[in-house]
Design a protein around this motif. Structure first.
Motif, PDB file in Angstrom:
ATOM      1  N   ASP A 191       0.861  -1.182   0.000  1.00  0.00           N
ATOM      2  CA  ASP A 191       0.000   0.000   0.000  1.00  0.00           C
ATOM      3  C   ASP A 191       0.898   1.233   0.000  1.00  0.00           C
ATOM      4  N   THR A 228      -0.590   4.899   1.179  1.00  0.00           N
ATOM      5  CA  THR A 228      -0.712   5.104   2.618  1.00  0.00           C
ATOM      6  C   THR A 228       0.646   5.241   3.266  1.00  0.00           C
ATOM      7  N   ARG A 284       2.135   8.628   2.530  1.00  0.00           N
ATOM      8  CA  ARG A 284       1.457   9.667   3.308  1.00  0.00           C
ATOM      9  C   ARG A 284       1.955   9.681   4.751  1.00  0.00           C
ATOM     10  N   ASP A 285       2.069   8.505   5.372  1.00  0.00           N
ATOM     11  CA  ASP A 285       2.538   8.434   6.751  1.00  0.00           C
ATOM     12  C   ASP A 285       3.992   8.869   6.872  1.00  0.00           C
ATOM     13  N   GLN A 313       0.848   5.222  13.378  1.00  0.00           N
ATOM     14  CA  GLN A 313       0.440   5.155  11.972  1.00  0.00           C
ATOM     15  C   GLN A 313       1.563   4.587  11.109  1.00  0.00           C
ATOM     16  N   SER A 344       1.409   1.134   8.855  1.00  0.00           N
ATOM     17  CA  SER A 344       1.586   1.197   7.396  1.00  0.00           C
ATOM     18  C   SER A 344       2.758   0.348   6.947  1.00  0.00           C
TER      19      SER A 344
END
Length: 338
Positions: A203, A206, A209-210, A261, A265
């Protein structure tokens, strides 16, 4: 009788007002109350989250929990001491010990999750050495000097007070440099993860982004530390203790969110190692794994049921089930190894 009581009450109010002005000016007291409220709220919320959500009592868990409670107790002690509610020497001891506890614990929180993005073990080891040396050289020295300088029966209190104020700025700069170094390590390692497609996992959106949020949080933490340096070096000594507690509570809360997070991830990648668990994720999607496991359980049930019949049927069921497993296991070797 009434006049005497009224005059006594008025005098008492004047004394109380004079005492309040002597203790701390009203604007400073209001700012201190705001900082204490922020610190207490964040520590209470984070303590509840830790006790409810964390299932493993790891180094990260204990460092966060100890840091929360140390900040809360430090705020109580420094508030009671500054407003002359708790004037005993034991309050000075509690203030310095709790300060040392939450400052060191916050650095350990960052260290305990550094291996999520930093795969070089020797760098993590050097960071641990740096935290230990700073804790002894600057942390314990500040605690001892502060308690000796404020000891009531010490004759050289005035000289030690000046030395304590100077040393307080030195130790604040030392811990600022330490946390800035750890933050820059996070930023550098995170940038390397963003460039390497194999480290992003399945992924990628995600994870990217993290990782970007991790960089932003570390920059935000460095800015907060710089603000703390500014408040200390401009001479707001009475306000510094309250502001420092609020800053560390904000840093701990933001780190708790982004590090969790990041851990979740990176858990979707091909390989994940953290302070709590070590997980190996297989190459095929999870839905395919569950489907194959379900089909395997159906085949086992079929073999058991047919094994209760005559011998010819039992032999035939064994052939059918083994053929089914070979066909299902061509894409991955899980069932072939089973």
């Amino acid at each position: 009788m009434t006049d005497t009581t009224t005059s006594g009450t008025t005098a008492g109010r004047k004394i109380a007002a004079g005492a309040t002005n002597t203790v701390m000016p009203l604007p400073t007291a209001m700012a201190a109350a705001a900082f204490v409220g922020i610190a207490w709220y964040l520590c209470a919320e984070l303590s509840v989250r830790l006790l409810i959500r964390c299932t493993r009592r790891s180094l990260y868990f204990w460092a966060c929990l100890v840091c929360c409670w140390a900040i809360a107790i430090h705020c109580v002690a420094i508030t009671l001491n500054n407003f002359y509610v708790w004037t005993h020497y034991s309050s000075i001891v509690v203030i310095h010990l709790m300060w040392f506890t939450y400052v060191v614990s916050q650095s350990i929180v960052l260290y305990s999750r550094l291996n999520l993005v930093m795969k070089k073990s020797h760098v993590n080891r050097y960071v641990l050495y740096m935290i230990s040396i700073n804790a002894v050289v600057f942390g314990l020295t500040t605690v001892v000097l502060g308690m000796v300088a404020r000891y009531p029966k010490n004759i050289a209190n005035l000289k030690l007070d000046k030395a304590n104020l100077i040393w307080d700025k030195v130790e604040l700069a030392a811990f600022f440099i330490q946390e800035t170094i750890i933050g820059l390590l996070y930023i550098r390692a995170t940038s390397a993860h963003l460039k390497n497609m194999t480290l992003l996992g399945r992924d990628r959106h995600t994870t990217r982004r993290d990782l970007r949020h991790l960089i932003e949080v570390n920059v935000f933490i460095i800015v907060l530390d710089a603000a703390l340096i500014g408040v200390c070096y401009t001479g707001f000594f009475n306000l510094q203790g309250f502001f420092k507690a609020a800053i560390y509570a904000i840093k701990l809360r933001t780190e708790f969110t982004i590090l969790n997070q990041l851990r979740s991830s990176l858990h979707g990648g091909s390989y994940h190692r953290s302070a709590d668990v070590v997980t190996v994720v297989r190459d095929q999607p999870r839905q395919d794994q569950h489907a194959r496991r379900h089909e395997s359980e159906d085949s086992n049930m079929e073999m058991v049921v047919m094994a209760d019949h005559a011998g010819k049927i039992r032999v035939r069921s064994d052939i059918v089930v083994s053929t089914n497993r070979v066909e299902k296991g061509d894409s991955s070797g899980d069932f072939l190894r089973a």
